[in-house]
Design an enzyme around this catalytic site. Sequence first.
Site, PDB file in Angstrom:
ATOM      1  N   HIS A 125      91.647  51.178  87.363  1.00  0.00           N
ATOM      2  CA  HIS A 125      90.677  51.553  86.311  1.00  0.00           C
ATOM      3  C   HIS A 125      89.949  50.336  85.724  1.00  0.00           C
ATOM      4  O   HIS A 125      88.959  50.501  85.011  1.00  0.00           O
ATOM      5  CB  HIS A 125      91.370  52.284  85.153  1.00  0.00           C
ATOM      6  CG  HIS A 125      91.939  53.613  85.535  1.00  0.00           C
ATOM      7  ND1 HIS A 125      91.186  54.612  86.110  1.00  0.00           N
ATOM      8  CD2 HIS A 125      93.203  54.121  85.421  1.00  0.00           C
ATOM      9  CE1 HIS A 125      91.960  55.665  86.341  1.00  0.00           C
ATOM     10  NE2 HIS A 125      93.185  55.390  85.934  1.00  0.00           N
ATOM     11  N   ASP A 162      95.717  57.696  94.168  1.00  0.00           N
ATOM     12  CA  ASP A 162      96.174  57.931  92.795  1.00  0.00           C
ATOM     13  C   ASP A 162      95.462  59.189  92.278  1.00  0.00           C
ATOM     14  O   ASP A 162      94.312  59.443  92.631  1.00  0.00           O
ATOM     15  CB  ASP A 162      95.818  56.724  91.924  1.00  0.00           C
ATOM     16  CG  ASP A 162      96.406  56.806  90.525  1.00  0.00           C
ATOM     17  OD1 ASP A 162      97.432  56.146  90.268  1.00  0.00           O
ATOM     18  OD2 ASP A 162      95.838  57.532  89.682  1.00  0.00           O
ATOM     19  N   HIS A 164      94.226  59.868  89.527  1.00  0.00           N
ATOM     20  CA  HIS A 164      93.052  59.560  88.705  1.00  0.00           C
ATOM     21  C   HIS A 164      91.989  58.857  89.548  1.00  0.00           C
ATOM     22  O   HIS A 164      92.326  58.102  90.472  1.00  0.00           O
ATOM     23  CB  HIS A 164      93.443  58.650  87.528  1.00  0.00           C
ATOM     24  CG  HIS A 164      94.505  59.230  86.645  1.00  0.00           C
ATOM     25  ND1 HIS A 164      95.844  58.923  86.803  1.00  0.00           N
ATOM     26  CD2 HIS A 164      94.422  60.103  85.616  1.00  0.00           C
ATOM     27  CE1 HIS A 164      96.547  59.590  85.889  1.00  0.00           C
ATOM     28  NE2 HIS A 164      95.705  60.310  85.152  1.00  0.00           N
ATOM     29  N   ASP A 249     101.037  59.574  90.879  1.00  0.00           N
ATOM     30  CA  ASP A 249     100.934  60.550  89.794  1.00  0.00           C
ATOM     31  C   ASP A 249     100.325  61.872  90.242  1.00  0.00           C
ATOM     32  O   ASP A 249     100.153  62.780  89.427  1.00  0.00           O
ATOM     33  CB  ASP A 249     100.172  59.956  88.594  1.00  0.00           C
ATOM     34  CG  ASP A 249      99.011  59.079  89.007  1.00  0.00           C
ATOM     35  OD1 ASP A 249      98.617  59.110  90.189  1.00  0.00           O
ATOM     36  OD2 ASP A 249      98.482  58.361  88.133  1.00  0.00           O
TER      37      ASP A 249
HETATM   38 ZN   LIG Z   1      96.766  57.439  87.927  1.00  0.00          ZN
END
Ligand SMILES: [Zn+2]
Length: 342
Positions: A125, A162, A164, A249
Amino acid sequence: MPSAPVWLQHPSSLRHDTVPHPEQPARISAIERELSARGWLGFERVTSPAVDREVLDAVHPAAYVESIERACLNGGGFLDADTVVSEGSFDAALHAAGGAVRMVDLLLGGDVPSAFSAHRPPGHHALPARAMGFCLFNNIAVAARYALDARGLERVMIVDWDVHHGNGTNDIFRDTSEVLFVSIHQSPLYPGTGGASDAGSGEGLGFTVNLPVRPGADDAVFCSLVDHVVVPLARSFEPQLMLVSAGYDAHRDDPLAACELTEDGFAAMTRSIRGVSDSLEIPVGCVLEGGYALDALAKSVAATLEALREPVPAPAAPAGDGVSPLVSQARERLGQWWPALA
Ligand SMILES: [Zn+2]
């Protein structure tokens, strides 16, 4: 020079003190406990160096790096609503980026076919001058940039599974055709970016591939996107290095998202990526991102290593049965840049 697959680690990962927070030191302890009990699955352990500041500066402006250093030296605190640092975080972040860079050196040295760089904080991120989403430096982007600039590679592929969207990596390489960035992520979910229409820009148009999936997406959905989109993209792009933003995740036990992957799904995705990399005769390196259900995280990393350590025959053209409708939508969209997918 090790000839076995390599596991990169550094004790500073445990001194990035975020508790109470889901991105906590116990993540690393849980993984290492699981692997230690299984003889590290044949991986040779390497202690990661701190990243060379010039290498870091190729992605993150020096003033930003210094601001993170100051925040940590001053005792830490929250950098944004969910990104916290402690006194030990700067050193941990330097080694997290340094581990990913060292991994690239080992992989490109020719004797190490696969490796896993497992540190905290995660990175995907992080933007060039902004920490967010538990991330300070974009470890995988720093490693990919190093592979291009310092090691002379022309094409690096990054697969981000991931749950996200890897918005930082996406934006860092948005304008370049040197990095093919492919992200499979839940939508809607933090950070809200990564729509299918974001395909990069300028010379990088078509080299950013976003594959959002709905909450509830399971092994079949993720694996069919890997087999029918990621693998053919790799064959067309012909990268010289394969990197994976390996977050866990998307696991069904994870508290931060609503996908339904199992350890078997992570193993299958790894086999497919290792398989196409073997057929391209390139190494594969994973960089740890998220994953917050400790037991699921540990077992899924172990499943990844098991799949990563064995050479895999080139994947046969997968059957069309059971293919997610997301695959045909993605292939239709990508065909304009990648004719082999049309
Ligand atoms: Zn994540």
